[in-house]
Structure formats: C-alpha cells, structure tokens
Design an enzyme around this catalytic site. Structure first.
Site, PDB file in Angstrom:
ATOM      1  N   ASN A 177       0.745  -1.049  -0.055  1.00  0.00           N
ATOM      2  CA  ASN A 177      -0.109  -0.152   0.038  1.00  0.00           C
ATOM      3  C   ASN A 177       0.824   1.206  -0.066  1.00  0.00           C
ATOM      4  O   ASN A 177       2.208   1.085  -0.181  1.00  0.00           O
ATOM      5  CB  ASN A 177      -1.063  -0.003   1.271  1.00  0.00           C
ATOM      6  CG  ASN A 177      -0.289   0.040   2.652  1.00  0.00           C
ATOM      7  OD1 ASN A 177       0.775   0.790   2.883  1.00  0.00           O
ATOM      8  ND2 ASN A 177      -0.378  -1.227   3.195  1.00  0.00           N
TER       9      ASN A 177
ATOM     10  N   ASP B 193      -4.319  -6.759   5.053  1.00  0.00           N
ATOM     11  CA  ASP B 193      -5.475  -7.627   5.593  1.00  0.00           C
ATOM     12  C   ASP B 193      -5.256  -9.024   5.007  1.00  0.00           C
ATOM     13  O   ASP B 193      -5.775  -9.924   5.745  1.00  0.00           O
ATOM     14  CB  ASP B 193      -6.881  -6.957   5.370  1.00  0.00           C
ATOM     15  CG  ASP B 193      -7.160  -5.632   6.330  1.00  0.00           C
ATOM     16  OD1 ASP B 193      -6.546  -5.905   7.614  1.00  0.00           O
ATOM     17  OD2 ASP B 193      -7.471  -4.808   5.974  1.00  0.00           O
TER      18      ASP B 193
ATOM     19  N   LYS C 150       8.886 -16.894 -10.470  1.00  0.00           N
ATOM     20  CA  LYS C 150       8.181 -15.892 -11.364  1.00  0.00           C
ATOM     21  C   LYS C 150       6.850 -16.564 -11.939  1.00  0.00           C
ATOM     22  O   LYS C 150       6.994 -17.490 -12.842  1.00  0.00           O
ATOM     23  CB  LYS C 150       9.054 -15.164 -12.049  1.00  0.00           C
ATOM     24  CG  LYS C 150       8.572 -14.104 -13.000  1.00  0.00           C
ATOM     25  CD  LYS C 150       9.476 -13.350 -13.885  1.00  0.00           C
ATOM     26  CE  LYS C 150       8.740 -12.474 -14.534  1.00  0.00           C
ATOM     27  NZ  LYS C 150       9.376 -12.049 -15.700  1.00  0.00           N
TER      28      LYS C 150
ATOM     29  N   PHE D 288      -4.125   2.944  14.696  1.00  0.00           N
ATOM     30  CA  PHE D 288      -4.469   3.989  13.636  1.00  0.00           C
ATOM     31  C   PHE D 288      -5.555   3.285  12.975  1.00  0.00           C
ATOM     32  O   PHE D 288      -5.832   2.485  12.575  1.00  0.00           O
ATOM     33  CB  PHE D 288      -3.382   4.209  12.591  1.00  0.00           C
ATOM     34  CG  PHE D 288      -2.408   5.477  13.036  1.00  0.00           C
ATOM     35  CD1 PHE D 288      -1.451   5.283  14.215  1.00  0.00           C
ATOM     36  CD2 PHE D 288      -2.461   6.620  12.658  1.00  0.00           C
ATOM     37  CE1 PHE D 288      -0.915   6.424  14.607  1.00  0.00           C
ATOM     38  CE2 PHE D 288      -1.736   7.755  12.792  1.00  0.00           C
ATOM     39  CZ  PHE D 288      -1.079   7.504  14.036  1.00  0.00           C
TER      40      PHE D 288
ATOM     41  N   LYS E 295     -14.093   0.850  14.776  1.00  0.00           N
ATOM     42  CA  LYS E 295     -13.168   0.296  14.703  1.00  0.00           C
ATOM     43  C   LYS E 295     -12.408   0.039  16.298  1.00  0.00           C
ATOM     44  O   LYS E 295     -12.013  -0.910  16.686  1.00  0.00           O
ATOM     45  CB  LYS E 295     -12.154   0.722  13.819  1.00  0.00           C
ATOM     46  CG  LYS E 295     -11.136  -0.129  13.305  1.00  0.00           C
ATOM     47  CD  LYS E 295     -10.292   0.469  11.936  1.00  0.00           C
ATOM     48  CE  LYS E 295     -10.861   0.019  10.651  1.00  0.00           C
ATOM     49  NZ  LYS E 295     -10.159   0.345   9.565  1.00  0.00           N
TER      50      LYS E 295
ATOM     51  N   LYS F  24     -11.758  -3.646  17.694  1.00  0.00           N
ATOM     52  CA  LYS F  24     -10.348  -3.886  17.996  1.00  0.00           C
ATOM     53  C   LYS F  24      -9.897  -3.820  19.609  1.00  0.00           C
ATOM     54  O   LYS F  24      -9.142  -4.795  20.077  1.00  0.00           O
ATOM     55  CB  LYS F  24      -9.236  -2.841  17.321  1.00  0.00           C
ATOM     56  CG  LYS F  24      -9.439  -2.758  15.900  1.00  0.00           C
ATOM     57  CD  LYS F  24      -8.378  -3.238  15.223  1.00  0.00           C
ATOM     58  CE  LYS F  24      -8.654  -3.297  13.543  1.00  0.00           C
ATOM     59  NZ  LYS F  24      -7.436  -4.044  12.896  1.00  0.00           N
TER      60      LYS F  24
HETATM   61  O1  PMT Z   1       2.960   5.926   6.421  1.00  0.00           O
HETATM   62  P1  PMT Z   1       2.366   7.357   6.003  1.00  0.00           P
HETATM   63  O2  PMT Z   1       2.693   7.605   4.605  1.00  0.00           O
HETATM   64  O3  PMT Z   1       3.020   8.387   7.021  1.00  0.00           O
HETATM   65  O4  PMT Z   1       1.084   7.231   6.396  1.00  0.00           O
HETATM   66  C1  PMT Z   1       0.250   7.323   7.593  1.00  0.00           C
HETATM   67  C2  PMT Z   1      -0.768   6.343   7.861  1.00  0.00           C
HETATM   68  C3  PMT Z   1      -1.949   6.865   7.011  1.00  0.00           C
HETATM   69  C4  PMT Z   1      -0.242   4.924   7.019  1.00  0.00           C
HETATM   70  C5  PMT Z   1      -1.052   5.976   9.290  1.00  0.00           C
HETATM   71  O5  PMT Z   1      -1.355   7.130   9.788  1.00  0.00           O
HETATM   72  C6  PMT Z   1      -2.320   5.016   9.091  1.00  0.00           C
HETATM   73  O6  PMT Z   1      -3.408   5.468   9.222  1.00  0.00           O
HETATM   74  N1  PMT Z   1      -1.917   3.631   9.645  1.00  0.00           N
HETATM   75  C7  PMT Z   1      -3.086   2.560  10.091  1.00  0.00           C
HETATM   76  C8  PMT Z   1      -3.210   2.196   8.305  1.00  0.00           C
HETATM   77  C9  PMT Z   1      -4.173   0.922   8.747  1.00  0.00           C
HETATM   78  O7  PMT Z   1      -3.835  -0.186   8.289  1.00  0.00           O
HETATM   79  O8  PMT Z   1      -5.304   1.206   8.927  1.00  0.00           O
HETATM   80  P2  PMT Z   1      -6.588   0.025   9.230  1.00  0.00           P
HETATM   81  O9  PMT Z   1      -7.860   1.058   9.507  1.00  0.00           O
HETATM   82  O10 PMT Z   1      -6.548  -0.670   7.876  1.00  0.00           O
HETATM   83  O11 PMT Z   1      -6.283  -0.597  10.319  1.00  0.00           O
HETATM   84  C10 PMT Z   1      -6.604  -0.252  11.812  1.00  0.00           C
HETATM   85  C11 PMT Z   1      -5.282  -0.649  12.670  1.00  0.00           C
HETATM   86  O12 PMT Z   1      -5.179  -2.014  12.648  1.00  0.00           O
HETATM   87  C12 PMT Z   1      -4.049  -0.040  12.484  1.00  0.00           C
HETATM   88  O13 PMT Z   1      -3.400   0.493  13.593  1.00  0.00           O
HETATM   89  C13 PMT Z   1      -3.327  -1.210  11.644  1.00  0.00           C
HETATM   90  O14 PMT Z   1      -1.925  -1.141  12.001  1.00  0.00           O
HETATM   91  C14 PMT Z   1      -3.804  -2.364  12.615  1.00  0.00           C
HETATM   92  N2  PMT Z   1      -3.944  -3.616  11.802  1.00  0.00           N
HETATM   93  C15 PMT Z   1      -4.673  -3.779  10.575  1.00  0.00           C
HETATM   94  C16 PMT Z   1      -4.724  -4.810   9.893  1.00  0.00           C
HETATM   95  C17 PMT Z   1      -4.036  -5.953  10.238  1.00  0.00           C
HETATM   96  N3  PMT Z   1      -4.140  -6.978   9.685  1.00  0.00           N
HETATM   97  N4  PMT Z   1      -3.410  -5.865  11.580  1.00  0.00           N
HETATM   98  C18 PMT Z   1      -3.432  -4.562  12.345  1.00  0.00           C
HETATM   99  O15 PMT Z   1      -2.683  -4.546  13.120  1.00  0.00           O
END
Ligand code: PMT
Length: 398
Positions: free
Chosen positions: A208, A274, A284, A326, A340, A344
C-alpha cells in the site's frame, strides 16, 4: 538543578573550544557531574589540565585509555544522560553523519542511545557548504538536536554565520531535554511504521502507499522525550534507537509480540495488509494465454486486535500497556473509527482520512482525530507529522 545528572561534553578542534570552559563551570554550578572528551585537535585550543580541573574528572582523548572492563566508548556512553558536542566542527559533524568512529568522541556518539545536542561552529563558507548542510539535516532527521550557530564576526576574520551559539542557549537546551527525559518517567515505546509487503512471487508483491513517515515521526518523538524506543518497520531507515526491519504482516506480528511483555506503549501506525497470497509462488509466475489470473488470498493476522486480546487476558497482572491503533479511512471517517475502536479493543485510535492528498499516506502532514476508549475524542488540526506525533504522545500520556 542538575543534581544526579551526568553530562558528557565532546569538544572538537575549533577556536570556540575555549568557551566550553565556562560552560563546564555553568553545569558544575548547577551540580551536574560533567565528563569531557576531546578530539586531539581540540587540545590545540584548550588544555586537558584546564578541562580536568574544571570538570573534576579525567578527560578522555584517546580510545583504549581507561582501565575498565568496558571499552571506553561504551562506558562513556552508558554513564551519561545527555551528550553535547560543542563546538562541533564540519569534520566531526560529517564523520558522525556517516557513522565514522575513528576517535574516542566519534565512537562514543555512535554508541550513544540518549539525547545528543550538537552546537556547530565554523567558518561561514564551511557552514553554507551544501555537504555540511546535508549532513546536519541527516543528523537532525534522526533525532540529534542541532543548535545553529549565530552570525557575526568570526575568528577567521570573516563576517557571517558560524559563531558558536550562546552558552546560555546550550545550557538551557540541555536542562530542557534532561527535564523532559526524566528517567523516572522513561517508558518503552514499540511503534510500527510503513506498509507491509506480501509477496506474490519473487518479483511481485501486494502492498500500500504508506511511507512510514507517521510512525517514524512518533518513534522520533518518543525517543526525543528520553524513552526507550523500538521502531518495527518495513521501511529502510537509520535511527539512533533500535529499528527492527520486517516485511510481511506475519513478520511484523512476530516482532511486535516479542516486545509485548516489556512494552509500556504500543502504537500500530503501520498499514498492515489484511490479506496475503495463499500460495506464494517460489518462481516468477509466467504469462499464459489466459486473459485472467486469479490470486487466492487468505486473511492476515490482525496484529492490533491480537495485542488488545493479549492485554485483556492479562488483566490480572498489574502491568498496564497502552495500545494505540491508527485508522485509515477513505469515507465516513469518524463513524468507521468509532466502530473500529470497539472492534479492536484498543485504548486509543487515531483516525486519519487517506482520501485527502494534503494529509495521510506519504504526505509530510496529517490531520487526525484521537478517539479514546471511554468515547471521548479530540481533533488535531492539520500540521506536520512531527507536530501531530508530539500532540498524540502528549494526549495518550495525560
Ligand atoms: O505511513 P504514512 O505515509 O506516513 O501514512 C500514515 C498512515 C496513513 C499509514 C497511518 O497514519 C495509518 O493510518 N496507519 C494505519 C493504516 C491501517 O492499516 O489502517 P486500518 O484502518 O486498516 O487498520 C486499523 C489498525 O489495525 C491499524 O493500527 C493497523 O496497524 C492495524 N492492523 C490492521 C490490519 C491487520 N491485519 N493488523 C493490524 O494490526
């Protein structure tokens, strides 16, 4: 004021070295324990005996001088609460920026894991040299505090920027950093950053647009505040604190889980995929005559949710780890964020809108809303990611 504090002063070979005698006296008057290390060139401007008398400590110049069980650069680095290099010449600045350890001073700073202040002093043309500026930027970006020189008449006869900043400024900055890094308040921060990479085959992957800037800014801020900081990231980055490089979500989960038991704060700023490819190809994948190719994906572990469950299961233990997630959304930001944080189970959730180009993914800026477990929320207006990181840490520590 500085009772019990250990200040390590590194002096390099510039005319302003003589001013550091007074700085040592200022720290001693404030009851600090001062140790001094010099480059050989510094001793052209000030004597070892003077520095020894003023600091009331042995002055280190050569490596392998002390008769201790630790190598000198490690013992100096372990003992001090803060290191300041003043005056810092262009030569020493450039060596530090490139990890060169060819004398006691540069070896010590390389091994130093606590705050470092650098007060450059040099000829104005040297100061303006883009190479020196680049090296200073590099040091600043990895958490070293640079106290810029002042303009005026220089010892070399030139007029311009290059004069060591005032001793009061160095003194006050040192106190301010030491106060904010009170070791009694030191915590262990584990912070993730960057987008995970899920291989399809040896040449292709799913990922991403996360640059890691937000997570790195948080780690820099935690470190600047004197905390033990561990950054777990998919991004190649050099920092004075511990950085663990990972690639996939599973690797990130392993690394975070290993730190869980000793962490005080865990911040999941990484953009974790995810899903990953179910059967990653060792070779490949070749183009065929079919118009379509189907990749089968399987769910990745939810690292954040797993951490919150772990915390929940260990409720009987007195340790309280704060878990911060986040939330990256392209629509219905707050509504999705509220759902969320409940799903979580984290203590705080930082919601950011990744549909905007002026904040979020890859931008140097962000605008976020901090959601708390108890339903409260606080919006942080658009600012640099460093400033947002500062405010987030302040908020979660209140
Ligand atoms: O890295 P930059 O370019 O500075 O950009 C910052 C950012 C936008 C990436 C950052 O601020 C941000 O939003 N990070 C979280 C991105 C994300 O995965 O969001 P989510 O809403 O999909 O996930 C929610 C939370 O679960 C996040 O804390 C993520 O780390 C966590 N997660 C998600 C999926 C997964 N399988 N395991 C996780 O732990």
């Amino acid at each position: 004021m500085l009772s019990g504090k250990n200040i390590l002063i590194g002096i390099t070979g510039g005319i302003a070295a003589y001013k550091i005698c007074e700085l040592i006296r200022m720290f001693k008057r404030a009851n600090a324990n001062v140790r001094v290390i010099c480059t050989k060139n510094a001793l052209n401007f000030v004597t070892k005996l003077t520095l020894q008398n003023l600091s009331q400590n042995e002055v280190g110049v050569e490596e392998f001088e002390l008769d201790e069980y630790k190598p000198e650069h490690i013992s100096y680095a372990d003992e001090a609460d803060i290191m300041l290099i003043a005056p810092a010449t262009a030569n020493t600045i450039s060596k530090i920026a490139h990890g060169i350890c060819d004398n006691l001073l540069t070896s010590v700073v390389c091994a130093f894991r606590k705050p470092v202040i650098i007060a450059p002093a040099m000829n104005c043309n040297m100061w303006e040299n883009p190479i020196i500026q680049k090296n200073l930027q590099k040091l600043s970006s990895i958490g070293y505090k640079i106290l810029e020189p002042e303009s005026g008449f220089l010892a070399c006869g030139y007029e311009g920027k290059g004069r060591l900043c005032s001793l009061e400024k160095i003194f006050e900055e040192t106190i301010q950093i030491l106060n904010s890094t009170n070791s009694n308040n030191q915590k262990k921060y584990v912070i993730t950053a960057g987008g995970t990479i899920e291989d399809i085959d040896p040449v292709r992957y799913i990922s991403n647009y996360s640059s890691g800037k937000m997570g790195i800014a948080l780690a820099d801020e935690a470190y600047k505040n004197g905390n033990e900081t561990i950054l777990i990231t998919t991004v190649d980055v050099e920092r004075p604190y511990k950085v663990i490089k990972v690639k996939s979500a599973e690797q990130m989960q392993d690394a975070v889980n290993k730190e869980f038991d000793t962490a005080d704060v865990i911040i999941m700023a990484a953009a974790v995929a995810d899903y990953r490819v179910k059967n990653k190809s060792e070779q490949k994948i070749k183009k065929t005559c079919d118009d379509e190719l189907t990749l089968e994906l399987v769910k990745n572990p939810d690292i954040l949710k797993g951490l919150c469950e772990k915390k929940q299961n260990e409720m009987s233990k007195p340790r309280d780890v704060k878990i911060v997630g986040f939330c990256a959304e392209s629509e219905n930001l707050l509504q999705n964020a509220k759902e969320k944080i409940t799903k979580k189970g984290c203590d705080f959730l930082i919601a950011n809108d990744i549909s905007r180009k002026d904040i979020g993914f890859s931008s140097d800026y962000n605008e976020v809303t901090i959601l708390k477990k108890n339903g409260e929320s606080k919006k942080l207006e658009r600012a640099s990611k460093q400033e947002i990181a500062r405010q987030i840490l302040k908020e979660i520590n209140e």
